[in-house]
Design a protein around this motif. Structure first.
Motif, PDB file in Angstrom:
ATOM      1  N   VAL A  40       1.419  -1.113  -0.160  1.00 59.15           N
ATOM      2  CA  VAL A  40      -0.312   0.567  -0.171  1.00 59.15           C
ATOM      3  C   VAL A  40       0.756   1.031   0.452  1.00 59.15           C
ATOM      4  N   ALA A  41       0.547   2.006  -1.245  1.00 61.78           N
ATOM      5  CA  ALA A  41       1.684   3.419  -1.643  1.00 61.78           C
ATOM      6  C   ALA A  41       1.297   4.615  -0.052  1.00 61.78           C
ATOM      7  N   GLY A  42       2.032   4.414   0.307  1.00 54.88           N
ATOM      8  CA  GLY A  42       2.157   6.213   1.878  1.00 54.88           C
ATOM      9  C   GLY A  42       1.388   5.147   2.968  1.00 54.88           C
ATOM     10  N   TRP A  43       1.622   4.318   3.207  1.00 53.55           N
ATOM     11  CA  TRP A  43       1.427   4.001   4.468  1.00 53.55           C
ATOM     12  C   TRP A  43       3.029   3.463   5.091  1.00 53.55           C
ATOM     13  N   ARG A  44       3.348   4.885   6.452  1.00 50.44           N
ATOM     14  CA  ARG A  44       4.895   4.160   6.456  1.00 50.44           C
ATOM     15  C   ARG A  44       4.761   3.988   7.905  1.00 50.44           C
ATOM     16  N   GLU A  45       3.667   4.120   8.192  1.00 51.96           N
ATOM     17  CA  GLU A  45       3.371   3.470   9.797  1.00 51.96           C
ATOM     18  C   GLU A  45       3.135   2.651   9.985  1.00 51.96           C
ATOM     19  N   ARG A  46       2.648   1.430   8.814  1.00 51.40           N
ATOM     20  CA  ARG A  46       2.557   0.142   8.664  1.00 51.40           C
ATOM     21  C   ARG A  46       3.403  -0.706   9.757  1.00 51.40           C
ATOM     22  N   PRO A  47       4.856  -0.568  10.127  1.00 56.46           N
ATOM     23  CA  PRO A  47       5.722  -1.684  10.172  1.00 56.46           C
ATOM     24  C   PRO A  47       5.796  -0.809  11.404  1.00 56.46           C
ATOM     25  N   GLN A  48       5.321   0.723  12.264  1.00 57.51           N
ATOM     26  CA  GLN A  48       5.699   0.506  13.504  1.00 57.51           C
ATOM     27  C   GLN A  48       4.241  -0.568  13.928  1.00 57.51           C
ATOM     28  N   LEU A  49       2.787   0.231  13.781  1.00 62.52           N
ATOM     29  CA  LEU A  49       1.871  -0.338  14.362  1.00 62.52           C
ATOM     30  C   LEU A  49       2.190  -2.022  14.210  1.00 62.52           C
ATOM     31  N   GLU A  50       2.710  -2.590  12.788  1.00 64.76           N
ATOM     32  CA  GLU A  50       2.610  -4.421  13.141  1.00 64.76           C
ATOM     33  C   GLU A  50       3.374  -4.267  14.543  1.00 64.76           C
ATOM     34  N   MET A  51       4.456  -3.195  14.432  1.00 63.28           N
ATOM     35  CA  MET A  51       5.990  -3.876  15.498  1.00 63.28           C
ATOM     36  C   MET A  51       4.660  -3.907  17.084  1.00 63.28           C
ATOM     37  N   VAL A  52       4.036  -3.045  17.491  1.00 60.06           N
ATOM     38  CA  VAL A  52       3.689  -3.021  18.451  1.00 60.06           C
ATOM     39  C   VAL A  52       2.689  -3.996  18.943  1.00 60.06           C
ATOM     40  N   LEU A  53       2.141  -4.332  17.440  1.00 63.96           N
ATOM     41  CA  LEU A  53       0.458  -4.982  17.854  1.00 63.96           C
ATOM     42  C   LEU A  53       1.055  -6.311  18.160  1.00 63.96           C
ATOM     43  N   ASP A  54       1.903  -6.768  17.288  1.00 61.45           N
ATOM     44  CA  ASP A  54       2.530  -8.244  17.280  1.00 61.45           C
ATOM     45  C   ASP A  54       3.380  -8.084  18.584  1.00 61.45           C
ATOM     46  N   SER A  55       4.137  -7.170  19.128  1.00 64.15           N
ATOM     47  CA  SER A  55       4.801  -7.550  20.397  1.00 64.15           C
ATOM     48  C   SER A  55       3.403  -7.559  21.597  1.00 64.15           C
ATOM     49  N   VAL A  56       2.363  -6.681  21.721  1.00 66.11           N
ATOM     50  CA  VAL A  56       1.780  -7.244  22.311  1.00 66.11           C
ATOM     51  C   VAL A  56       0.664  -9.104  22.209  1.00 66.11           C
TER      52      VAL A  56
END
Length: 545
Positions: free
Chosen positions: A242-258
Motif C-alpha cells: 500500500v503506497a503511503g502507509w509509512r506507519e504500517r511497520p511500526q503498528l505491526e511491531m507494537v501489535l505483534d509485541s502485544v
C-alpha cells in the motif's frame, strides 16, 4: 450504561422474533447520522458501516483512554430499582477484582452464598452503584466525553468480522456462489486492508489496547480478537504494497509485541484472556499513537522501548512500563524534561486501583517522586516553572483516591505521608517551598485528599497509629492555615472565582477531617487542637463571599 441495558432487554425480548424486529450492529446510529433522514448508501464498499467509520471521534477516543472505565461490563447488570421483576433471581454478572487482592484473577460468577472467597454482594448491583466506581467517574474538564468501550468495541469487532476475507469466501461459497476467483480473493483482501487502515487511522486502536486491562473477561476477549483481525490485515501481502502507509511497520511491531506478550503469560485454557494491569494497557494505548508519528517529541524514546526487545515480546505485562527510564532520563536540549512530564501524566492517568499501585510500590516510585519534589523544592524561587512539581502532587492525589487499601496502608501507615506534607511547609519559607499559586492549590487539594481517606478508613488504624495521625494532622492543619493566611492575597489576585471557591471548600474539608481524626483519640492526649483564633478570623474574612 442505561442505553446499553435497554438494548440488552430489547434483544432479549426479540431474540425469537422475526428478523425485521431485531437490532443489528450496522443499523445503530448516533450524532448527526441519527438525526438525518438520509438512508445509508449501500453502494459503498462498506455499506451501512460507512457511518461508523466516519463517526469515530479521535477526541473522544483520547478522553476514553485517559480515563478508561476498567469496571465496565459487557452486559450491564440489572437495576433492580427499575427492573423489579429481576429481584431475587439468580443472575450471572462480572465480578471486579478487589483493590487489595494479591491476584488479578476474576471471572463471571453467580451471586450465591457459595462465593465467599470473592466476597460477592448478596444483592444485585445497581447501575447507580456501578457508575459510582472511581474509575467510572469523569475527572477531565467539562462534560464526560468518553465512549463506552462495551458499546464501541463490539461494533469494531462486527465490522472487521463482516469483511474478514476467509469468512467472506466461506459465506459466499455456502450461499451457492462457487465461482470465487483469485481476483476476487485479492479484491477482498484489499478491501479488508483498507478497512484496517481506516480503523487504525481513527485512533480506535488505543481503545482496543486499553481494554486489555478491563475487569470484564468478555471485553478482553473482544479486544484480543480485534487485535488478531488487525494483525491479519497489517501482515498481509496487500498491506505491504500500500503506497503511503509509512506507519504500517511500526503498528505491526507494537501489535505483534502485544500479541507475543499476551501469549507468554496466557494459561493453557485458550478461552481465558489474562488481564493486564491498567498501567500496562494505558502505556500501550498512548505509545501506539506516538510510534506512528516521527514528528512527535516522544517518538525516539517510545520507539526505542519497543526496539530494545530481542525477541519482540512486550515483557511488561505485569510491571510498570518505561517509567524509570523516562523519568530518570539524561537526554539533552529539554528532552529530559519532556520525558519526565510525559511519564508523570501517564502515571497519573493509569493508576486506577490497588493492583496498579502495587506495581508502583515495587519500583519504589513514591520515594523517587518524594525525593524529586524535595530536590526541586530546594531550587525555590529560582525555578519559574513548577509544572513538574504540580504533577507530582497530582500523582500522589491520584494514588490516594484510586489506590484503595493498598495505597492507604503504604503511604499513610508506612511512609508517613502526613509528616512529609508537613515537612514541605515547615522546612523553609513559603516562597521557596511552594513558589507558585498553582503549586499551593495542588498542595491544598492533596492535603484534603490525604486527610479524607484517613477519615474514610479510620477503622483500619489501631490506637497507636491514630495517636500518631492525630499529632501529625494537628501540625499539618496549623501549617496549612498559616500558609494560606500569608499567601491568600496573592492567590486571590490570580485565581478565578470558581478556583477560589474550591480553595475555600478544601480548607473547610481539611479543618473538618482534622477534627474527625482528633475526635478518635482521647482528649487528654492533645492540647491546642485548633488553629489560633486570630488566624481563623483572618481566613474567614478573606474567603467571605
Amino acid at each position: 450504561v442505561n442505553l446499553r441495558r435497554l438494548l440488552k432487554l430489547y434483544q432479549s425480548l426479540k431474540q425469537n422474533g422475526p428478523d425485521n424486529e431485531k437490532i443489528y450492529h450496522d443499523e445503530l446510529r448516533w450524532g448527526a447520522d441519527a438525526l438525518s433522514n438520509n438512508t445509508p448508501n449501500d453502494s459503498k464498499i462498506y455499506g451501512k458501516w460507512e457511518w461508523f467509520l466516519s463517526s469515530l471521534d479521535p477526541t473522544r477516543v483520547r478522553a476514553t483512554v485517559n480515563f478508561f472505565p476498567v469496571w465496565e461490563e459487557l452486559i450491564p447488570p440489572p437495576d433492580i430499582a427499575v427492573e423489579t421483576w429481576m429481584s431475587g433471581q439468580d443472575i450471572t454478572f462480572e465480578v471486579p477484582m478487589d483493590d487489595d487482592a494479591d491476584s488479578e484473577n476474576e471471572s463471571s460468577c453467580k451471586a450465591t452464598e457459595n462465593n465467599k472467597l470473592l466476597d460477592l454482594p448478596q444483592e444485585l448491583p445497581s447501575l447507580t452503584k456501578v457508575a459510582n466506581q472511581a474509575s467510572f467517574k469523569w475527572a477531565g474538564p467539562g462534560q464526560d466525553k468518553r465512549y463506552s468501550p462495551a458499546f464501541i468495541l463490539p461494533l469494531i469487532l462486527s465490522l472487521l468480522h463482516q469483511f474478514y476475507p476467509p469468512l467472506v469466501k466461506e459465506h459466499q461459497s455456502s450461499g451457492g456462489n462457487k465461482m470465487f476467483t483469485k481476483e476476487d480473493i485479492i479484491i477482498q483482501h484489499e478491501h479488508f486492508v483498507n478497512l484496517v487502515r481506516r480503523i487504525l487511522d481513527s485512533g480506535s486502536i488505543s481503545l482496543v489496547l486499553s481494554a486489555l486491562s478491563s475487569h470484564c473477561g468478555s471485553i478482553r476477549k473482544i479486544s484480543v480478537t480485534i487485535l488478531g483481525y488487525l494483525l491479519y490485515g497489517l501482515q498481509s501481502e496487500e498491506a505491504a504494497v500500500v503506497a503511503g502507509w509509512r506507519e504500517r511497520p511500526q503498528l505491526e511491531m507494537v501489535l505483534d509485541s502485544v500479541r507475543r506478550g499476551i501469549l507468554r503469560i496466557s494459561s493453557e485454557e485458550k478461552l481465558y484472556v489474562p488481564m493486564l494491569p491498567n498501567v500496562s494497557s494505558s502505556f500501550l494505548a498512548r505509545s501506539i499513537s506516538i510510534v506512528t508519528k516521527p514528528s512527535d517529541p516522544m517518538y525516539a524514546s517510545i520507539n526505542a522501548y519497543f526496539l530494545r526487545s530481542d525477541d519482540g515480546v512486550f515483557k511488561d505485562t505485569s510491571k510498570l512500563p518505561a517509567f524509570i527510564g523516562l523519568y530518570c532520563s539524561c537526554s539533552s536540549d529539554g528532552q529530559a524534561k519532556r520525558e519526565r512530564l510525559w511519564a508523570l501524566r501517564f502515571l497519573k492517568d493509569s493508576v486506577v486501583d490497588g493492583y496498579c499501585f502495587k506495581l508502583v510500590i515495587h519500583r519504589q516510585i513514591p520515594f523517587i517522586l518524594m525525593n524529586s519534589f524535595d530536590s526541586n523544592m530546594s531550587k525555590g524561587a529560582n525555578s519559574k516553572d513548577t509544572s513538574e512539581q504540580v504533577l507530582i502532587l497530582e500523582v500522589f492525589e491520584r494514588f490516594l483516591s484510586r489506590g484503595g487499601k493498598v495505597a492507604i496502608s503504604y503511604l499513610i501507615k508506612q511512609v508517613g505521608f502526613l509528616s512529609w506534607l508537613h515537612g514541605i511547609l515547615s522546612s523553609r519559607n513559603i516562597s521557596l517551598s511552594l513558589p507558585s499559586v498553582a503549586l499551593r492549590c495542588a498542595f491544598l487539594s492533596l492535603t484534603k485528599e490525604a486527610l479524607g481517606v484517613i477519615v474514610s478508613n479510620i477503622h483500619t488504624f489501631d490506637v497507636k497509629e491514630l495517636s500518631d495521625l492525630s499529632h501529625e494532622s494537628k501540625l499539618l492543619l496549623h501549617s496549612v492555615a498559616s500558609l494560606y493566611e500569608r499567601a491568600i492575597d496573592e492567590i486571590k489576585s490570580v485565581i478565578s472565582p470558581d478556583g477560589l471557591q474550591k480553595i475555600n471548600c478544601d480548607l473547610s474539608d481539611i479543618c473538618y477531617f482534622t477534627s474527625e481524626v482528633l475526635s478518635m483519640t482521647s482528649t487528654e492526649s492533645h492540647t491546642e487542637i485548633g488553629i489560633p483564633l486570630s488566624m481563623a478570623i483572618n481566613l474567614l474574612n478573606y474567603f467571605a463571599l
